[in-house]
Design an enzyme around this catalytic site. Structure first.
Site, PDB file in Angstrom:
ATOM      1  N   ASP A 239       0.851  -1.187   0.000  1.00  0.00           N
ATOM      2  CA  ASP A 239       0.000   0.000   0.000  1.00  0.00           C
ATOM      3  C   ASP A 239       0.891   1.242   0.000  1.00  0.00           C
ATOM      4  OD1 ASP A 239      -2.130   1.706   0.202  1.00  0.00           O
ATOM      5  OD2 ASP A 239      -2.535   1.276   2.315  1.00  0.00           O
TER       6      ASP A 239
ATOM      7  N   ASP B  28      -3.053   2.248  -5.959  1.00  0.00           N
ATOM      8  CA  ASP B  28      -1.917   2.263  -5.042  1.00  0.00           C
ATOM      9  C   ASP B  28      -1.860   1.076  -4.085  1.00  0.00           C
ATOM     10  OD1 ASP B  28      -4.062   3.124  -3.391  1.00  0.00           O
ATOM     11  OD2 ASP B  28      -2.606   4.038  -2.048  1.00  0.00           O
ATOM     12  N   GLU B  29      -2.650   0.053  -4.352  1.00  0.00           N
ATOM     13  CA  GLU B  29      -2.675  -1.105  -3.445  1.00  0.00           C
ATOM     14  C   GLU B  29      -2.763  -2.381  -4.249  1.00  0.00           C
ATOM     15  OE1 GLU B  29      -5.669  -1.509  -0.313  1.00  0.00           O
ATOM     16  OE2 GLU B  29      -5.999   0.625  -0.611  1.00  0.00           O
TER      17      GLU B  29
HETATM   18 MG   LIG Z   1      -2.498   3.880   0.090  1.00  0.00          MG
END
Ligand SMILES: [Mg+2]
Length: 357
Positions: free
Chosen positions: A12, A106-107
């Protein structure tokens, strides 16, 4: 033979959109910053850690955020840039495994039980990935490592930002028992309140309730809660997209020029060629990307008549591009990509492809 436990990593990025803006615009570093939200009705898409100190959160109306932090700086989102970095970090993930399941830009979950590098330790893989993300993008990421997606996701939050957390197989049961109910992934604020009204404050309380009680109160989710609290969530990491290109690119913290460009390009070329070999990929189009200091971005492509894959073939295309390209100013990003990939006939990716179409 299946190993007794899967090794799952959840990666993350830290305050992603806000960190990208602070990275690309040094004058914004160290300042409270909100991406999005400046319009009357807009909401904050992401807040920098400096802004979070004032209580600014994502999904908060911009007006409310400005109240909490009067000198908050609002920045317009640049989704193309976020996608670009998202792709950059995915290329790193693919160096370790094809079992990558992105949750958002973003993960992602990675199943590294069997990984391309033959590394036995998921902890070391997570460290290596985070180090490389930082080297190649200038941004930090956090990681959670455990035996399933649920636990990995919870774990990645624990030492955030720029940290990681392992929940080892023999720690899982105790960890879940002590976990506060609102920290359970999938338990939102409303459910958490309901759980508490039923006397469920942590995993231990949840575990004491039987399946009948849980389904009566939470419907289908009851079974999910019954399972996760016993460490029994085993849904596989699903690679939900077909890879369209293999690339390597690098964002520099200080722009490079002249001879340094050649040096950096050579390094990127090496990483790129290895990636292509490691994935036994072949493709037709080679693209060079470079970005000047002022963000003006150029791409130059060359397409081979047949599928290519060897260092010589790839090098030839790159040379051709370079011969007709003049990089006139310092650059802050350089990248090479191979696209128009040959469809894979067999293996997991191939199976997916057949199912999807
Ligand atoms: Mg994040």
């Amino acid at each position: 033979m299946n190993p007794p436990f899967r090794k799952i990593i959840h990666i993350d990025m830290d305050a992603f959109y806000a960190s990208v803006e602070q990275h690309d615009h040094p004058e914004l570093r160290g300042k409270p910053l909100a991406v999005g939200g400046s319009q009357r009705r807009g909401v904050v898409a992401a807040a920098s850690y400096e802004a979070r100190n004032y209580g600014v959160r994502s999904a908060m109306p911009g007006a409310r955020a400005a109240e909490k932090c009067p000198h908050l700086i609002f920045v317009k989102p640049r989704f193309d840039r976020y996608k670009e970095i998202s792709n950059q970090i995915r290329q790193i993930f693919y160096d370790y495994t094809d079992l990558v399941e992105p949750l958002s830009l973003d993960e992602a979950f990675l199943d590294v039980t069997e990984n391309k590098k033959g590394l036995p330790s998921a902890t070391l893989i997570a460290e290596e990935i985070r180090r490389r993300i930082h080297q190649e993008t200038g941004l930090t990421a956090s990681a959670g490592i455990s035996i399933n997606k649920f636990l990995a996701k919870v774990a990645s939050d624990i030492n955030k930002p720029n940290g990681q957390k392992l929940i080892a197989p023999d720690e899982v049961i105790l960890f879940l028992e002590e976990l506060k109910i609102e920290k359970f992934f999938g338990v939102g604020a409303v459910t958490a309140r309901k759980m508490k009204s039923l006397g469920i404050f942590n995993g231990r309380d949840l575990k004491e309730k039987d399946l009948l009680f849980l389904t009566r109160n939470f419907g289908k989710s009851g079974l999910h809660y019954h399972r996760i609290v016993r460490g029994e969530q085993n849904s596989p990491v699903r690679p939900n997209r077909v890879r369209k290109s293999i690339g390597a690119e690098r964002t520099f913290s200080e722009s490079v020029f002249g001879r340094d460009i050649d040096g950096e390009l050579n390094r990127i070329f090496e990483i790129w060629v290895n990636r292509i070999a490691q994935n036994s990929a072949r493709g037709k189009t080679v693209t060079l990307k470079y970005r000047y200091d002022d963000f003006e971005t150029h791409t130059r492509s060359s397409t081979a008549p047949n599928y290519i894959s060897t260092r010589e073939e790839l090098g030839e295309q790159v040379d051709q591009i370079l011969e007709s390209t003049a990089i006139e100013r310092p650059v802050r990003l350089l990248g090479l990509t191979l696209s128009q990939l040959e469809p894979k006939a067999s293996g997991r990716e191939g199976t997916q492809l057949t199912l999807e179409f």
